[in-house]
Design a protein around this motif. Structure first.
Motif, mmCIF file in Angstrom:
data_model
loop_
_atom_site.group_PDB
_atom_site.id
_atom_site.type_symbol
_atom_site.label_atom_id
_atom_site.label_comp_id
_atom_site.label_asym_id
_atom_site.label_seq_id
_atom_site.Cartn_x
_atom_site.Cartn_y
_atom_site.Cartn_z
ATOM 1 N N GLY A 213 0.813 -1.216 0.000
ATOM 2 C CA GLY A 213 0.000 0.000 0.000
ATOM 3 C C GLY A 213 0.845 1.263 0.000
ATOM 4 O O GLY A 213 0.749 2.101 -0.898
ATOM 5 N N VAL A 214 1.689 1.402 1.019
ATOM 6 C CA VAL A 214 2.450 2.634 1.174
ATOM 7 C C VAL A 214 3.413 2.823 0.000
ATOM 8 O O VAL A 214 3.581 3.929 -0.511
ATOM 9 N N ALA A 401 -3.882 5.834 1.237
ATOM 10 C CA ALA A 401 -2.961 6.162 2.329
ATOM 11 C C ALA A 401 -3.702 6.133 3.666
ATOM 12 O O ALA A 401 -3.227 5.577 4.663
ATOM 13 N N LEU A 402 -4.913 6.696 3.654
ATOM 14 C CA LEU A 402 -5.725 6.745 4.874
ATOM 15 C C LEU A 402 -6.084 5.325 5.330
ATOM 16 O O LEU A 402 -5.965 4.971 6.505
ATOM 17 N N MET A 421 4.627 -0.030 9.345
ATOM 18 C CA MET A 421 4.054 0.109 8.017
ATOM 19 C C MET A 421 4.854 1.115 7.195
ATOM 20 O O MET A 421 5.211 0.864 6.041
ATOM 21 N N LEU A 422 5.172 2.260 7.815
ATOM 22 C CA LEU A 422 5.891 3.316 7.097
ATOM 23 C C LEU A 422 7.299 2.849 6.706
ATOM 24 O O LEU A 422 7.748 3.043 5.570
ATOM 25 N N ILE A 423 7.984 2.199 7.655
ATOM 26 C CA ILE A 423 9.342 1.727 7.380
ATOM 27 C C ILE A 423 9.335 0.729 6.222
ATOM 28 O O ILE A 423 10.151 0.823 5.299
ATOM 29 N N PHE A 424 8.369 -0.196 6.248
ATOM 30 C CA PHE A 424 8.326 -1.172 5.164
ATOM 31 C C PHE A 424 7.838 -0.551 3.863
ATOM 32 O O PHE A 424 8.144 -1.036 2.784
ATOM 33 N N GLY A 425 7.085 0.546 3.967
ATOM 34 C CA GLY A 425 6.709 1.278 2.764
ATOM 35 C C GLY A 425 7.949 1.836 2.081
ATOM 36 O O GLY A 425 8.117 1.727 0.860
ATOM 37 N N ILE A 426 8.832 2.418 2.887
ATOM 38 C CA ILE A 426 10.077 2.973 2.338
ATOM 39 C C ILE A 426 10.940 1.844 1.782
ATOM 40 O O ILE A 426 11.476 1.932 0.673
#
Lengths: 508, 318
Positions: A213-214, A401-402, A421-426
């Motif tokens: 997703g991210v 994103a929401l 989630m954010l770390i794995f998005g990056i």
């Protein structure tokens, strides 16, 4: 047989019972399609509602949700490259490229028919082969689980195509991630940096939401600037959904894939704790092996058919150990155990004597639910894709994103999951830039802990002798198969290189 | 549009503030309560808490209990959350044996004394169980075998109350077990049914069906006197091992909760646990209901903590 027919009658001729089943299927589809929500969470929320219900209604509701949730996950996987549930991770590989070519309708059709095929196969297995397969599941002890994990990991080599090295690097990263948390044998915390949240390892669902997703949100954001310059902002072609159901030629073409994948799904499904993720990867791997002429990952129909048939084949077959032994096959069927117990019923052989009407209505329910899932699924998928492609990509991305943030939070009611989630998005974004595949990472994270636990437990049983893996027949066969699966592509690659070198040698 | 939304928000905040302020004068509870379950949905603790929530409104002036799962860190995450929650009685922890053992095996910011126990509603005694084909027919035979060789014992996980029960037994018998730690009780049952391990430590409630249909053999229960429902299963005491152990399930609030509130909760949960609907469901699902009120439960947890403190140095603190 008589009981089975009675159960069919109970479902089909009682509008309320049927209605609960249809309602369950619809709910399952929706939660499956939303990243972060899945069948386990939904069943846990629904079970208290079933306390006071007639067991027939209660179980139709639960069966419906369980049947359709993993199929629902394939809808966003195909349309948006974001798997709604972990079980459709592999579906993104060929599903999304088809959408990009404007063939989303065809892709949805393949996913639907494959899911129904896989689902029906497993409900038949549950209906007729449960006792035989249950005794097979009991043969799996610690050494067999270790060998099974190795077998699962061996598919990485087959799936990686020309990039064996890249896949292996990602696989190792995944294995390292799987060691985060308390050691299963000694309780020693590893890579936790004193953080309590890491004691049980990195949470899997937020990791997936991030990776898919991210990462897709980042990619849209990246393209935004250039698109504003070009003046193409917010313009997007609305692909015609068109004909959804595959024609006879396509059915004939997919039939071998369906049969192999359903067999894999059913075999993996009856082994407690093995899980859908392993089944979808093994099915995809087998599909690649059987179709050497096709370039998987570019929108090949078999690439959707294999994982979707396999994950639905796990659904009813994961109920086999629960219904015949009283051992839940995975976290979702564990919730069925809870629901049965609250109704005062004990799963296991005695259930068929104490309350045959409940036992058989659950079994037959899975069969009927799969039949309902087909048409309902196509209706919902058509409706959804009609909306999704009319929304400007940028707006849709903001909504995604929401959804990602709320989904990751909801898994454990914690902000920590949002960070993961954010770390794995990056990480996923970086992976895409470096053209590293995601799949080996997910597989290694899931199988790493199973492999480690199996190894530790086997070593305790054998007092430290590795021979335990070779003296037990099932374990030996699986290990030999993994050597073959991992070795074959490496061998052919090495041979190609040698040939090339020989050619070059001849020219110079 | 935005302005109007802002105004609406202000009004909402004021209303909430006013009604919240009214709470001081009103009776407890005047809003919904929350039970934090420090485990993932679907386990025994989660299911029993949801059963409590179902009957709760009858006994809480019509207010509801919302069950919230906060898994992670071997239950440390949810336990820490409640230890640090506002001590107003509205945030309740599903208080289990791991509240006592976690601070002894892990670095935590709380101990079991960081909470005010409210009510114990379930006690599931520890059972020693072996596969149907096991050569051990009695507790005595098992003990003799364990003294000669390393018997493999399956647990549902490292540092769970069942692992601790086995450690205590090891200590009493002066033997060493080979531990097979799992991630769930389901995997443990699979290993026992398949005969992959020699024995297992479980909660009695989880084993009743297998013992009844003969697929597993029960060797002994860690209780004082034989259970009338399972009079065939001997106690450890009869073999000369005075060992009473089991998994308790209860509820607690942060320790600084005002005495009035604790009293109100104590009263309310006494009625909830006595509720016939709740008892009926617990009994059907195989969870033995054992009630202790706030003060008895506090004393009981103190005794458990003392016992654990003696044995747990073997589970080194990391």
């Amino acid at each position: 047989m008589e009981h089975i027919l009675t159960a069919f009658g109970d479902i089909l001729f009682h509008p309320t019972v049927l209605l609960f089943l249809v309602f369950g299927v619809v709910v399952g589809l929706i939660v499956g399609a939303l990243p972060g929500l899945n069948d386990t969470i939904t069943l846990a929320v629904l079970i208290p509602i079933t306390f006071a219900m007639d067991p027939k209604y209660a179980f139709m509701l639960l069966v419906g949700v369980y049947t359709s949730a993993c199929y629902g996950g394939s809808i966003p996987a195909i349309l948006l490259k974001i798997p709604g549930t972990a079980s459709s991770v592999v579906t993104t590989l060929d599903g999304y490229p088809m959408t990009q070519r404007g063939e989303s309708g065809k892709a949805i059709g393949i996913s639907t028919t494959s899911s129904v095929f896989g689902g029906l196969s497993s409900s038949l297995v549950l209906m007729f082969l449960a006792p035989i397969l249950a005794s097979y599941a009991l043969k799996f002890g610690p050494p067999e689980y270790f060998a099974l994990a190795i077998l699962g990991l061996s598919t990485v080599a087959g799936m990686s195509g020309d990039n064996v090295l890249k896949s292996l690097i990602v696989c190792v990263i995944g294995l390292i991630i799987s060691t985060v948390g308390m050691s299963p044998q000694t309780g020693y915390p590893r890579y936790t940096f004193g953080n309590d949240y890491l004691l049980e390892g990195l949470p899997f669902v937020p990791m997936l939401i991030g990776l898919f997703g991210v990462t897709s949100v980042f990619e849209v954001a990246e393209g935004l600037k250039s698109r504003v310059k070009d003046g193409t902002f917010a313009k997007m072609t609305v692909p015609r959904i068109g004909k959804v159901l595959p024609d006879l030629a396509m059915v004939k073409r997919l039939l071998p894939t369906w049969i192999t994948s359903s067999a894999i799904g059913n075999l993996i499904g009856v082994i407690p704790g093995a899980g859908m993720i392993m089944a979808i990867y093994m099915a995809y791997d087998q599909a690649i092996r059987a179709n050497k002429d096709k370039k998987f990952g570019t929108g090949v129909p078999e690439g959707i058919a294999a994982p979707e048939a396999a994950n639905n084949a796990v659904v009813a077959s994961s109920m086999v150990p629960l219904m015949s032994l009283g051992v839940p096959g995975n976290s979702t069927s564990a919730l069925f155990l809870g629901a049965l117990m609250i109704q005062g019923l004990r799963p296991g052989p005695s259930l068929f004597q104490d309350a045959p009407e409940v036992a058989y209505i659950i079994i037959v329910g899975f069969f009927v639910a799969n039949l309902i899932m087909g048409p309902v699924g196509i209706l919902i998928a058509k409706f959804l894709s009609g909306i999704i492609f009319r929304i400007p990509r940028e707006t849709l991305t903001a909504a995604i994103a929401l959804l990602c943030v709320t989904g990751a939070f909801a898994v454990g009611n914690s902000i920590f999951n949002v960070w993961i989630m954010l770390i794995f998005g990056i990480l996923g974004y970086v992976f895409n830039k470096l053209k590293l595949p995601h799949s080996p990472l997910i597989l290694a994270v899931i199988l790493g802990s199973m492999m480690e636990r199996g190894l530790y437990q086997s070593m305790v049983l054998s007092k430290g002798s590795l021979m335990i893996f070779l003296t037990r027949p099932i374990s030996l066969v699986m290990l030999a198969a993994s050597v073959f699966f991992a070795g074959a592509p490496l061998f052919s690659m090495a041979r190609n290189r040698l040939k090339k070198r020989a050619k070059r040698g001849a020219i110079s | 549009m935005l302005k109007r939304f802002g105004t609406a928000l202000c009004v909402a905040v004021i209303i909430v503030a006013l009604t919240g302020g009214g709470a001081l004068a009103g009776t407890f509870p005047d809003k919904n309560l929350k039970i934090i379950v420090p485990f993932a949905p679907g386990g025994g603790v989660d299911v029993t808490c949801r059963m409590i929530a179902e009957v709760a409104p009858k006994h809480l002036n019509g207010k509801k209990i919302v069950v919230e799962n906060m898994p992670g860190g071997g239950a440390v995450i949810g336990q820490t959350y409640v230890a640090k929650a506002k001590p107003d009685g509205y945030t309740i922890l599903a208080y289990t044996s791991s509240v006592v053992s976690n601070p002894m095996t892990k670095k935590t910011s709380f101990t079991h004394t960081s909470y005010q126990p409210i009510a114990m509603y379930c006690f599931d005694p520890e059972i020693l169980i072996v596969p149907a084909k096991s050569p051990y027919d009695s507790l005595k035979a098992f003990i003799e075998a364990a003294q000669k060789k390393e018997v493999s014992v399956a647990t549902p996980g490292y540092s769970t109350s069942h692992h601790i029960a086995s450690l205590i037994l090891e200590d009493r018998l002066g033997v060493k077990f080979g531990y097979i730690h799992n991630q769930s009780a389901a995997m443990q049952v699979q290993q026992l049914l398949g005969g992959h391990v020699e024995a297992g430590m479980m909660a009695m409630g989880e084993t009743t069906q297998y013992v009844k249909d003969g697929s597993l053999k029960a060797l002994g229960l860690m209780i004082d006197v034989r259970n009338p429902d399972f009079s065939a299963i001997p106690t450890f005491k009869e073999e000369g091992i005075d060992l009473v152990w089991g998994a308790f399930r209860g509820l607690a609030v942060p320790k600084d909760t005002p005495a009035d509130t604790v009293k109100a909760l104590d009263e309310a949960f006494k009625n909830i646990v006595a509720d016939p609907d709740f008892n009926d469901r617990m009994q059907k699902a195989g969870f033995p209901v054992v009630y202790r009120n706030a003060s008895d439960f506090t004393a009981y947890v103190g005794v458990v903590a003392e016992k654990l403190g003696k044995i747990l140095p073997t589970l080194k603190k990391q």
